[in-house]
Write an enzyme that holds these catalytic residues in place. Structure first.
Site, short mmCIF file in Angstrom:
data_model
loop_
_atom_site.label_atom_id
_atom_site.label_comp_id
_atom_site.label_asym_id
_atom_site.label_seq_id
_atom_site.Cartn_x
_atom_site.Cartn_y
_atom_site.Cartn_z
N LYS A 18 -11.46 12.25 -8.10
CA LYS A 18 -10.09 12.60 -8.07
C LYS A 18 -9.66 13.69 -8.02
CE LYS A 18 -6.94 8.74 -6.57
NZ LYS A 18 -7.34 8.74 -4.97
N TYR A 51 -9.85 4.69 -16.37
CA TYR A 51 -10.04 5.31 -15.22
C TYR A 51 -11.82 5.41 -14.71
CZ TYR A 51 -8.00 6.87 -10.76
OH TYR A 51 -8.12 6.91 -9.53
N THR A 76 -0.25 -2.05 -6.96
CA THR A 76 -0.73 -2.18 -5.47
C THR A 76 -1.88 -3.04 -5.24
OG1 THR A 76 -1.96 -0.18 -6.14
CG2 THR A 76 -0.18 0.19 -4.50
N ASP A 81 -14.44 2.83 8.87
CA ASP A 81 -15.28 2.68 7.41
C ASP A 81 -15.01 4.64 6.85
OD1 ASP A 81 -17.26 3.60 5.07
OD2 ASP A 81 -18.37 1.29 5.36
N SER A 140 0.86 -1.26 -0.32
CA SER A 140 -0.15 0.45 -0.17
C SER A 140 0.55 1.05 0.08
CB SER A 140 -1.16 -0.48 1.57
OG SER A 140 -2.23 -0.52 1.35
N ALA A 188 -13.89 2.69 -6.49
CA ALA A 188 -15.11 2.46 -7.40
C ALA A 188 -15.77 1.36 -8.20
CB ALA A 188 -14.81 3.93 -8.25
#
Ligand code: 0WE
Length: 256
Positions: free
Chosen positions: A163, A156, A194, A65, A19, A96
């Protein structure tokens, strides 16, 4: 002495050792910061406990969360009780629904749009609002972004829109909390291998494309995101706020 000696930070978004959040957390710790961690869901609890546990058995590790206001309230109540103060916050959280990252952007559902923006962009505002009362000596908030916020990256899709909202939120938050000496910046990272990137069709080709086209002719290393994260968190960046810093081997400057 470390760049961040005496500073206290909280890290959102560690899933495993790959990560980006973990790379930045390690750099923050190496520079002397004391850290707390959150994890999303029982599935990731063990991973985060194993990683964060390397910073000592009394490291604060809490479930969160980021779409649940009560989780956020509990996290900052416990961080406040333990530390009494906060200096640093890392937001390295995005989601997403998979189908929204595979199909045609035209077919983005209302629900996928809502989830992507709630998890990936609104959460920065919610976390900042909870952190600000603890940032009594000023602070540094760092969020992770990606070039898909400003240019079209095939597939994306709605994450690019989220973003863009994250980057705009960074600027509005920087204006909101600037008078309290709290800074808010984004790191726009080049593609990294990742968990979030796993299974994305053509990701390997994307790494090759960066290698071929970025001025530095290579991809970005986790430690380099760590070093930038440490800089933005440090007093050396005391006059930098509302910015997006590209840590992408120079890719973003290219027009062709
Ligand atoms: O922000 C990201 C990825 C974030 C992400 C990843 C997933 C995969 C699993 C958000 N939601 C999900 N949902 C899932 O179900 N990146 C910058 C990495 C990334 O993701 C891409 C990319 C790049 C780069 C997706 C398509 C195209 C390029």
């Amino acid at each position: 002495m470390g760049l961040l000696t005496g500073k206290i930070g909280i890290v959102f978004g560690v899933a495993n050792k790959r990560s980006i959040a973990w790379a930045i957390a390690q750099a923050w710790s190496r520079e002397g910061a004391t850290l707390a961690f959150t994890y999303q869901g029982e599935r990731l609890k063990e991973n985060v406990e194993e990683l964060a546990g390397t910073f000592g058995p009394e490291t604060l590790i809490l479930p969160c969360d980021v779409t649940r206001d009560e989780d956020i309230a509990a996290v900052f109540a416990q961080a406040g009780a333990k530390f009494g103060r906060l200096d640093l916050l890392l937001h390295s959280v995005a989601f997403a629904p998979r189908e929204a990252l595979e199909g045609d952007f035209l077919n983005t559902s209302r629900d996928a749009f809502k989830v992507a923006h709630d998890v990936s962009a609104y959460s920065l505002i919610a976390l900042a609002r909870a952190a600000v009362p603890l940032m009594t000596n000023g602070g540094s908030i760092v969020a992770m972004s990606y070039y898909g916020a400003e240019k079209v990256i095939p597939h994306y899709n709605v994450m690019g829109v989220a973003k863009a909202a994250l980057e705009a939120s960074t600027r509005y938050l920087a204006y909101s909390v600037g008078p309290k000496k709290i800074r808010v910046n984004c790191i726009s990272a080049g593609p990294m291998n990742t968990l979030a990137a796993r299974g994305i069709a053509g990701f390997g080709d994307m790494l090759k494309h960066y290698e071929a086209h970025a001025p530095l002719k290579r991809n970005v290393l986790p430690d380099e995101l760590g070093a930038t994260g440490a800089f933005l968190a440090s007093d050396g960046a005391a006059a930098i706020t509302g910015q997006v810093l590209y840590v992408d081997a120079g890719y973003q400057i290219m027009g062709m």
